[in-house]
Design a protein around this motif. Structure first.
Motif, mmCIF file in Angstrom:
data_model
loop_
_atom_site.group_PDB
_atom_site.id
_atom_site.type_symbol
_atom_site.label_atom_id
_atom_site.label_comp_id
_atom_site.label_asym_id
_atom_site.label_seq_id
_atom_site.Cartn_x
_atom_site.Cartn_y
_atom_site.Cartn_z
ATOM 1 N N LEU A 86 0.833 -1.211 0.000
ATOM 2 C CA LEU A 86 0.000 0.000 0.000
ATOM 3 C C LEU A 86 0.864 1.256 0.000
ATOM 4 N N PHE A 87 1.897 1.239 0.851
ATOM 5 C CA PHE A 87 2.777 2.409 0.985
ATOM 6 C C PHE A 87 3.494 2.728 -0.329
ATOM 7 N N ARG A 88 3.888 1.677 -1.034
ATOM 8 C CA ARG A 88 4.637 1.902 -2.278
ATOM 9 C C ARG A 88 3.786 2.668 -3.280
ATOM 10 N N ARG A 89 2.469 2.488 -3.206
ATOM 11 C CA ARG A 89 1.584 3.174 -4.166
ATOM 12 C C ARG A 89 1.485 4.667 -3.862
ATOM 13 N N LEU A 90 1.917 5.077 -2.651
ATOM 14 C CA LEU A 90 1.913 6.503 -2.325
ATOM 15 C C LEU A 90 3.187 7.191 -2.803
ATOM 16 N N ALA A 91 4.233 6.406 -3.046
ATOM 17 C CA ALA A 91 5.540 6.991 -3.341
ATOM 18 C C ALA A 91 5.539 7.709 -4.690
ATOM 19 N N PRO A 92 6.270 8.820 -4.800
ATOM 20 C CA PRO A 92 6.240 9.625 -6.031
ATOM 21 C C PRO A 92 6.630 8.824 -7.272
ATOM 22 N N ALA A 93 7.640 7.960 -7.159
ATOM 23 C CA ALA A 93 8.107 7.222 -8.335
ATOM 24 C C ALA A 93 6.980 6.325 -8.867
ATOM 25 N N GLU A 94 6.266 5.702 -7.928
ATOM 26 C CA GLU A 94 5.182 4.808 -8.330
ATOM 27 C C GLU A 94 4.033 5.574 -8.973
#
Ligand SMILES: [Zn+2]
Length: 329
Positions: free
Chosen positions: A313-321
């Motif tokens: 879930l957190f990775r989907r918040l990251a700018p690169a993602e």
């Protein structure tokens, strides 16, 4: 009982008139916004039918009312997830049905209160159907749910639905102050949203602190300055259910802000130009994340690697993602 939440006055007066005119449904589905007072209203409805002073029910002071408020009334059966479980199981529903089929101790109503009803697992919900289809006379079934969509439609369609919306901030703060005394209730509500009945059971300062810490993490993830793996491990170790509520509130706030600023309207008109790395998740992405946070909250008792689920879930918040289109839902 806690003082009556004023935003429930319409619901209570509707129930009183239904009861007095003999139109009270045998099954009520109380669909509440989280912490809006579903359990309070269900307990109030149980007092309405079990009060010993029918002309001014629920009087709040007769033995019937007092026993209901303490969940000690012989004609009231409370069904909740058993300790260490987030599910209501079929055996619990079978016991409830057997209890409701017996004659009442007081010669009046038999009441079953299921909360949260969206914790009924599939088998339990199916077992409940029979009781809903062939109710014994003078039976009142009360189901409290924040997400009735998790219940089979066959169950929902056999209940009269009562919708409880979240109160305005000032109403929530005024009620909390009356119920619990002065404190920074606004900061506590900032953490999980307009859910005063959830906040009423908590230490407001501790709740505000977890809320602020949770927001920091989420904003750090969005900015790319917080590592998803470390953050997920930290959340999985402490206060995870509460943090997930804060997470859901944080996402809901973003939906509201976007709607206020007209961002989604512009997005629908000119989607390709607005989904650059600087833009936050679009509305589909936000609703998708809200659903996933709710699913994770509902599945907390299922053995899974919480850290891994959170990290995804957190990775989907990251700018690169988000730049790669991961926020497109
Ligand atoms: Zn009474």
């Amino acid at each position: 009982m806690m003082p009556a939440p004023p935003w429930l006055a319409e619901a209570t007066s509707a129930l009183v008139s239904a009861q007095r005119s003999g139109r009270l449904s045998h099954a009520l589905l109380i669909h509440e916004a989280p912490g809006a007072g579903g359990d309070w209203l269900a307990t109030w409805a149980a007092r309405l039918v079990l009060c010993q002073n029918p002309e001014r029910a629920p009087c709040g002071s007769c033995p019937g009312c007092l026993r209901v408020a303490a969940y000690q009334h012989p004609d009231l059966t409370l069904v909740r997830p058993l300790e260490d479980s987030r599910q209501i199981r079929i055996e619990q529903v079978r016991e409830l049905s057997a209890e409701l089929a017996l004659t009442s101790h007081g010669g009046g109503y038999k009441v079953g209160l299921i909360t949260p009803a969206d914790a009924l697992n599939r088998f339990a919900a199916n077992a409940l159907l029979k009781t809903l289809e062939e109710p014994s006379p003078r039976t009142l079934l009360l189901l409290v749910a924040t997400q009735p969509s998790r219940l089979p439609p066959t169950v929902v369609s056999r209940c009269q639905r009562l919708r409880l919306r979240a109160p305005a901030r000032e109403e929530g703060v005024a009620w909390l102050t009356a119920a619990r005394g002065a404190a920074d209730w606004g900061a506590a509500l900032d953490a999980i949203g307009e859910a005063p009945l959830l906040v009423a059971d908590a230490d407001p300062a501790a709740l505000a602190a977890v809320g602020a810490d949770t927001r920091d993490t989420l904003e750090g993830l969005t900015a790319g300055s917080t590592d998803p793996v470390t953050a997920a491990e930290r959340w999985a170790r402490s206060e995870l259910p509460l943090r997930l509520l804060c997470f859901e509130n944080w996402l809901t706030e973003r939906v509201r802000r976007g709607a206020r600023e007209g961002a989604f309207l512009a997005e629908m008109r000119a989607a390709p130009y607005l989904s650059g790395p600087g833009a936050f998740l679009n509305i589909r992405g936000l609703f998708g994340l809200i659903n996933e946070v709710q699913d994770l909250r509902a599945a907390l008792d299922v053995p899974l690697n919480r850290g891994v689920a959170l990290e995804a879930l957190f990775r989907r918040l990251a700018p690169a993602e988000r730049a790669r289109g991961g926020g497109q839902g």
